[in-house]
Design a protein around this motif. Structure first.
Motif, PDB file in Angstrom:
ATOM      1  N   TYR A  38     -27.904 -41.691   0.890  1.00 36.46           N
ATOM      2  CA  TYR A  38     -28.912 -40.789   1.674  1.00 36.46           C
ATOM      3  C   TYR A  38     -27.646 -39.510   0.114  1.00 36.46           C
ATOM      4  N   GLU A  39     -28.557 -38.382   0.543  1.00 38.66           N
ATOM      5  CA  GLU A  39     -27.905 -36.853  -0.246  1.00 38.66           C
ATOM      6  C   GLU A  39     -29.136 -36.170   0.618  1.00 38.66           C
ATOM      7  N   TYR A  40     -28.815 -34.438   0.161  1.00 38.21           N
ATOM      8  CA  TYR A  40     -29.286 -33.797   1.345  1.00 38.21           C
ATOM      9  C   TYR A  40     -29.978 -33.186   0.318  1.00 38.21           C
ATOM     10  N   THR A  41     -31.422 -32.548   0.585  1.00 33.15           N
ATOM     11  CA  THR A  41     -31.756 -31.360  -0.345  1.00 33.15           C
ATOM     12  C   THR A  41     -32.429 -30.319   0.285  1.00 33.15           C
ATOM     13  N   ALA A  42     -32.080 -29.478   0.499  1.00 30.78           N
ATOM     14  CA  ALA A  42     -32.643 -27.874   1.013  1.00 30.78           C
ATOM     15  C   ALA A  42     -34.001 -27.672   0.952  1.00 30.78           C
ATOM     16  N   GLY A  43     -34.261 -27.971   2.298  1.00 32.36           N
ATOM     17  CA  GLY A  43     -35.533 -27.351   2.983  1.00 32.36           C
ATOM     18  C   GLY A  43     -36.308 -28.951   2.892  1.00 32.36           C
ATOM     19  N   GLU A  44     -36.123 -29.973   2.358  1.00 35.84           N
ATOM     20  CA  GLU A  44     -36.340 -30.972   2.960  1.00 35.84           C
ATOM     21  C   GLU A  44     -35.350 -32.022   4.155  1.00 35.84           C
ATOM     22  N   GLY A  45     -34.022 -31.551   3.854  1.00 33.91           N
ATOM     23  CA  GLY A  45     -32.831 -32.344   5.285  1.00 33.91           C
ATOM     24  C   GLY A  45     -32.581 -34.036   3.956  1.00 33.91           C
ATOM     25  N   ILE A  46     -32.274 -34.487   4.812  1.00 37.21           N
ATOM     26  CA  ILE A  46     -31.864 -36.037   4.150  1.00 37.21           C
ATOM     27  C   ILE A  46     -32.883 -36.701   3.252  1.00 37.21           C
ATOM     28  N   VAL A  47     -32.572 -37.099   2.089  1.00 39.32           N
ATOM     29  CA  VAL A  47     -33.599 -38.102   1.147  1.00 39.32           C
ATOM     30  C   VAL A  47     -32.430 -38.693   0.690  1.00 39.32           C
ATOM     31  N   THR A  48     -32.681 -40.273   0.887  1.00 41.04           N
ATOM     32  CA  THR A  48     -32.874 -41.878   0.961  1.00 41.04           C
ATOM     33  C   THR A  48     -32.832 -41.796  -0.782  1.00 41.04           C
ATOM     34  N   ILE A  49     -31.801 -42.903  -1.276  1.00 37.50           N
ATOM     35  CA  ILE A  49     -31.592 -43.372  -2.367  1.00 37.50           C
ATOM     36  C   ILE A  49     -31.877 -44.856  -2.975  1.00 37.50           C
ATOM     37  N   LYS A  50     -32.325 -44.768  -3.729  1.00 31.16           N
ATOM     38  CA  LYS A  50     -33.109 -46.328  -4.007  1.00 31.16           C
ATOM     39  C   LYS A  50     -32.439 -46.365  -5.097  1.00 31.16           C
ATOM     40  N   LEU A  51     -31.151 -47.769  -4.755  1.00 29.97           N
ATOM     41  CA  LEU A  51     -30.889 -48.091  -6.365  1.00 29.97           C
ATOM     42  C   LEU A  51     -31.957 -49.254  -6.786  1.00 29.97           C
ATOM     43  N   HIS A  52     -31.613 -49.301  -8.383  1.00 23.11           N
ATOM     44  CA  HIS A  52     -32.654 -50.469  -8.727  1.00 23.11           C
ATOM     45  C   HIS A  52     -31.580 -51.365  -9.830  1.00 23.11           C
ATOM     46  N   GLU A  53     -32.236 -52.101  -9.796  1.00 28.87           N
ATOM     47  CA  GLU A  53     -31.105 -53.319 -10.819  1.00 28.87           C
ATOM     48  C   GLU A  53     -31.796 -53.853 -11.680  1.00 28.87           C
ATOM     49  N   GLY A  54     -31.395 -53.112 -12.640  1.00 23.23           N
ATOM     50  CA  GLY A  54     -31.659 -53.702 -14.442  1.00 23.23           C
ATOM     51  C   GLY A  54     -31.965 -52.390 -14.943  1.00 23.23           C
ATOM     52  N   PRO A  55     -32.476 -52.538 -16.303  1.00 15.49           N
ATOM     53  CA  PRO A  55     -32.630 -51.358 -17.059  1.00 15.49           C
ATOM     54  C   PRO A  55     -34.470 -50.619 -16.561  1.00 15.49           C
TER      55      PRO A  55
END
Length: 360
Positions: A279-296
């Motif tokens: 996760y990370e935080y974005t103003a106005g949105e709050g907590i935002v989830t992040i997804k890792l991608h395998e491969g290019p």
């Protein structure tokens, strides 16, 4: 055991249920446990599809850099948006800094302070020997925030006097009518534990858990920063608390980066999916989830069939370019569909029946 009421015939499992139905205004036909409520924080709700019981004491264990203060602010903000009152107990910051945290996230809490829906219990300002000097040094903006928060702030003269602290918290909850509604957020049990003896701290938290969570059915979210001695107070409270949310920093997922992770380790009384979420935080949105991608990432226009280099290896293999990439997921609440929580009478029931209705 059968009885009739309002033209309907009910079958009861015991005398107590029948007598309760006779004395009450309505007949309950299902078991009714503690009401459950979503937190409003996307990764927590994904891990808690049934919500959390309102009588829960939840420990937020964190590392420095995981932005626990932003998560605490979002827990309060989501409660305010649901129309519920909230109390913020601050040991680390003065009231104006608490308000500034919300403003930094683009959440305007000034109307809620003005209406009294948001209350701040100030356990920090007692440290200032000359409070007037601090106010004289404030710029116009901070002075404005301080004045705006003043009417919604309850100052604790000395937080080491646990009787006074307990009374101030109880007064705020009583004045706001916080029974079966609202949330309480405590910014740092680690700081609280540094003010009093361990035995006093344990007894105080047990009393607050009993009188706020178990009697008023108001959940408490309390921060606890890991400082290295993680077996000491408050990190040895695992046996006592109802829920544990862990916040972590991982430096191995992406080279050269510290990725923030959150996981619900346990939550009594509800289904829990204990998975790490970036996760990370974005103003106005709050907590935002992040997804890792395998491969290019896919490249439009390239041949979809795998190609080999001269050594017979796939591009991006050993000796090739780095194959890992990460991207930001959708805003909170859209990254995954969380289970809905029925907050109406009878919602969140365990499916059992106390009185069954038979139509004639």
């Amino acid at each position: 055991m059968v009885a009739e009421r309002d033209g309907h015939r009910y079958t009861y499992c015991c005398v107590a249920c029948r007598e309760a139905a006779d004395d009450g205004e309505k007949v309950f036909t299902q078991f009714h446990g503690c009401r459950r409520v979503p937190t409003g924080v996307a990764p927590l709700d994904e891990s808690l599809p049934q919500g959390i019981p309102r009588n829960s004491f939840v420990l937020l264990t964190d590392l420095a850099g995981t932005r626990t203060e932003a998560i605490q602010a979002e827990l309060v903000w989501r409660a305010l948006q649901r129309g519920e009152p909230a109390a913020f107990v601050s040991f680390l910051e003065p009231p104006m800094s608490v308000v500034q945290e919300f403003v930094t996230l683009d959440w305007n809490v000034l109307p809620y302070l003005e209406s009294g829906q948001l209350q701040i219990v100030d356990c920090f300002t007692y440290r200032l020997e000359n409070r007037e000097r601090m106010y004289e040094r404030l710029n116009d903006w901070n002075a404005f925030l301080s004045e705006t928060a003043a009417d919604a702030t309850t100052q604790v003269r000395d937080p080491t006097e646990l009787g006074e602290l307990h009374n101030r918290i109880d007064d705020v909850l009583e004045d706001r009518g916080m029974e079966d509604q609202g949330v309480v957020v405590v910014d740092s049990l680690t700081e609280f534990g540094s003010l009093v003896q361990p035995v006093q701290a344990y007894d105080f938290l047990k009393d607050v858990r009993a009188e706020v969570c178990k009697s008023r059915f108001v959940p408490i979210y309390a921060g606890a920063t890991v400082t290295g001695e993680d077996r000491q107070f408050p990190h040895d409270l695992n046996y006592m608390v109802d829920g544990i949310v862990e916040l972590n920093l991982d430096e191995e997922l992406v080279e050269g980066s510290l990725m923030k992770q959150i996981r619900v380790r346990k939550m009594n009384g509800v289904l829990t999916l204990p998975k790490w979420t970036l996760y990370e935080y974005t103003a106005g949105e709050g907590i935002v989830t992040i997804k890792l991608h395998e491969g290019p990432p896919d490249r439009q226009g390239e041949d979809e069939s795998p190609q080999q280099d001269g050594d017979g290896q796939q591009p991006g293999g050993a000796g090739g370019d780095a194959a890992g990439a990460f991207g930001q997921g959708p805003p909170a609440g859209e990254s995954a569909e969380a289970g809905s929580v029925d907050d109406s009478p009878g919602g969140g029931s365990d499916g059992g029946q106390t009185a069954s209705e038979t139509t004639e």
